[in-house]
Design a protein around this motif. Structure first.
Motif, PDB file in Angstrom:
ATOM      1  N   ALA A   7      39.648  42.024  48.519  1.00  0.00           N
ATOM      2  CA  ALA A   7      40.031  43.010  49.543  1.00  0.00           C
ATOM      3  C   ALA A   7      40.633  44.280  48.931  1.00  0.00           C
ATOM      4  CB  ALA A   7      41.029  42.393  50.518  1.00  0.00           C
ATOM      5  N   THR A   8      40.903  44.261  47.636  1.00  0.00           N
ATOM      6  CA  THR A   8      41.495  45.419  46.966  1.00  0.00           C
ATOM      7  C   THR A   8      40.418  46.477  46.747  1.00  0.00           C
ATOM      8  OG1 THR A   8      42.982  43.880  45.814  1.00  0.00           O
ATOM      9  CG2 THR A   8      42.910  46.143  45.003  1.00  0.00           C
ATOM     10  N   SER A   9      40.706  47.699  47.145  1.00  0.00           N
ATOM     11  CA  SER A   9      39.753  48.803  47.056  1.00  0.00           C
ATOM     12  C   SER A   9      39.363  49.098  45.607  1.00  0.00           C
ATOM     13  CB  SER A   9      40.355  50.059  47.687  1.00  0.00           C
ATOM     14  OG  SER A   9      39.600  51.201  47.353  1.00  0.00           O
ATOM     15  N   LYS A  10      38.074  48.994  45.314  1.00  0.00           N
ATOM     16  CA  LYS A  10      37.567  49.302  43.970  1.00  0.00           C
ATOM     17  C   LYS A  10      37.751  50.788  43.671  1.00  0.00           C
ATOM     18  CE  LYS A  10      36.222  45.058  43.620  1.00  0.00           C
ATOM     19  NZ  LYS A  10      37.413  44.232  43.737  1.00  0.00           N
ATOM     20  N   LYS A  11      37.587  51.620  44.692  1.00  0.00           N
ATOM     21  CA  LYS A  11      37.760  53.071  44.536  1.00  0.00           C
ATOM     22  C   LYS A  11      39.200  53.381  44.126  1.00  0.00           C
ATOM     23  CE  LYS A  11      37.628  57.310  47.315  1.00  0.00           C
ATOM     24  NZ  LYS A  11      39.007  57.562  47.688  1.00  0.00           N
ATOM     25  N   ASP A  12      40.165  52.773  44.814  1.00  0.00           N
ATOM     26  CA  ASP A  12      41.576  52.995  44.482  1.00  0.00           C
ATOM     27  C   ASP A  12      41.894  52.485  43.081  1.00  0.00           C
ATOM     28  OD1 ASP A  12      42.116  54.232  46.885  1.00  0.00           O
ATOM     29  OD2 ASP A  12      42.937  52.430  47.833  1.00  0.00           O
ATOM     30  N   LYS A  22      49.545  54.960  45.440  1.00  0.00           N
ATOM     31  CA  LYS A  22      48.461  54.314  46.187  1.00  0.00           C
ATOM     32  C   LYS A  22      49.031  53.186  47.024  1.00  0.00           C
ATOM     33  CE  LYS A  22      44.660  56.283  44.675  1.00  0.00           C
ATOM     34  NZ  LYS A  22      43.870  57.076  45.565  1.00  0.00           N
ATOM     35  N   GLN A  31      45.451  41.423  42.562  1.00  0.00           N
ATOM     36  CA  GLN A  31      44.288  42.033  43.200  1.00  0.00           C
ATOM     37  C   GLN A  31      43.193  41.010  43.445  1.00  0.00           C
ATOM     38  OE1 GLN A  31      43.627  45.056  40.281  1.00  0.00           O
ATOM     39  NE2 GLN A  31      45.618  45.983  40.686  1.00  0.00           N
ATOM     40  N   LEU A  47      47.621  49.563  48.154  1.00  0.00           N
ATOM     41  CA  LEU A  47      46.546  48.605  47.888  1.00  0.00           C
ATOM     42  C   LEU A  47      46.698  47.353  48.730  1.00  0.00           C
ATOM     43  CD1 LEU A  47      46.461  48.553  43.970  1.00  0.00           C
ATOM     44  CD2 LEU A  47      44.923  49.804  45.486  1.00  0.00           C
ATOM     45  N   ASP A  48      45.560  46.691  48.982  1.00  0.00           N
ATOM     46  CA  ASP A  48      45.596  45.332  49.519  1.00  0.00           C
ATOM     47  C   ASP A  48      45.791  44.419  48.326  1.00  0.00           C
ATOM     48  OD1 ASP A  48      45.140  45.642  52.348  1.00  0.00           O
ATOM     49  OD2 ASP A  48      43.096  46.262  51.855  1.00  0.00           O
ATOM     50  N   LYS A  99      49.854  44.793  52.243  1.00  0.00           N
ATOM     51  CA  LYS A  99      49.716  46.186  51.825  1.00  0.00           C
ATOM     52  C   LYS A  99      50.871  46.517  50.887  1.00  0.00           C
ATOM     53  CE  LYS A  99      46.340  47.541  54.663  1.00  0.00           C
ATOM     54  NZ  LYS A  99      45.031  47.848  54.167  1.00  0.00           N
TER      55      LYS A  99
END
Length: 166
Positions: free
Chosen positions: A104-109, A125, A101, A127-128, A138
């Motif tokens: 660019a990885t979603s903090k929300k996810d 999920k 991670q 993730l990036d 992805k």
């Protein structure tokens, strides 16, 4: 024109080198799959969870399999991890999936994944994630806790693949 015996031999026994390369790659993939299945079965037997129920053998043909302990340290990664991330399985053992991670990885996810892990429930999920060379990809993750015969969570298992549709 009449051919000589040596000409006949060359014509009948010539095999394109590419055929041997393909065969060699296929045999190596089969060997890696067999070794991966053996390792997963060893873990499954040690902690008494049902590998067949998890459908690992079938899923491992198309997806990367990661198994973590309860602290999320990677205890097993199938050989497909190298193709997807650039890391060899040996390079990631003992580390957590956080190593893939970055910014660019979603903090929300990640927060939602953390909550699912804490609650010991399955999650899915995309993730990036980051490869060893720093490029993003992805990664579609389908993960869930694995329970032993006493009904206790012993591991988490994730089936991952690069999401080319995203």
């Amino acid at each position: 024109m009449k051919s000589t015996g040596s000409d006949d031999f060359l014509q009948r026994n010539s095999v394109p080198i590419l055929a041997w390369d393909f065969h060699y790659e296929y045999v190596n993939e089969l060997k890696a799959l067999t070794a991966d299945l053996k390792k997963v079965n060893e873990i499954a037997n040690e902690f008494t969870w049902d590998e067949a129920k998890l459908n690992i053998e079938e899923r491992m043909k198309e997806e990367v399999v990661l198994v973590t302990d309860l602290e999320l340290k990677i205890v097993f990664a199938s050989s497909g991890i190298k193709k997807m991330t650039g890391y060899k399985a040996e390079e990631i053992l003992g580390k957590t999936p956080k190593m893939f991670q970055g910014s660019a990885t979603s903090k929300k996810d990640l927060k939602e994944i953390g909550e699912a892990v804490k609650k010991k429930i399955p999650f899915e999920k995309t993730l990036d994630n980051y490869r060893k060379n720093g490029n993003t990809y992805k990664c579609k993750i389908n993960a869930f806790p694995v329970f032993n015969l006493n009904g206790e969570v012993s591991h988490f298992i994730a089936f991952e693949k690069q999401d080319l549709s995203a």
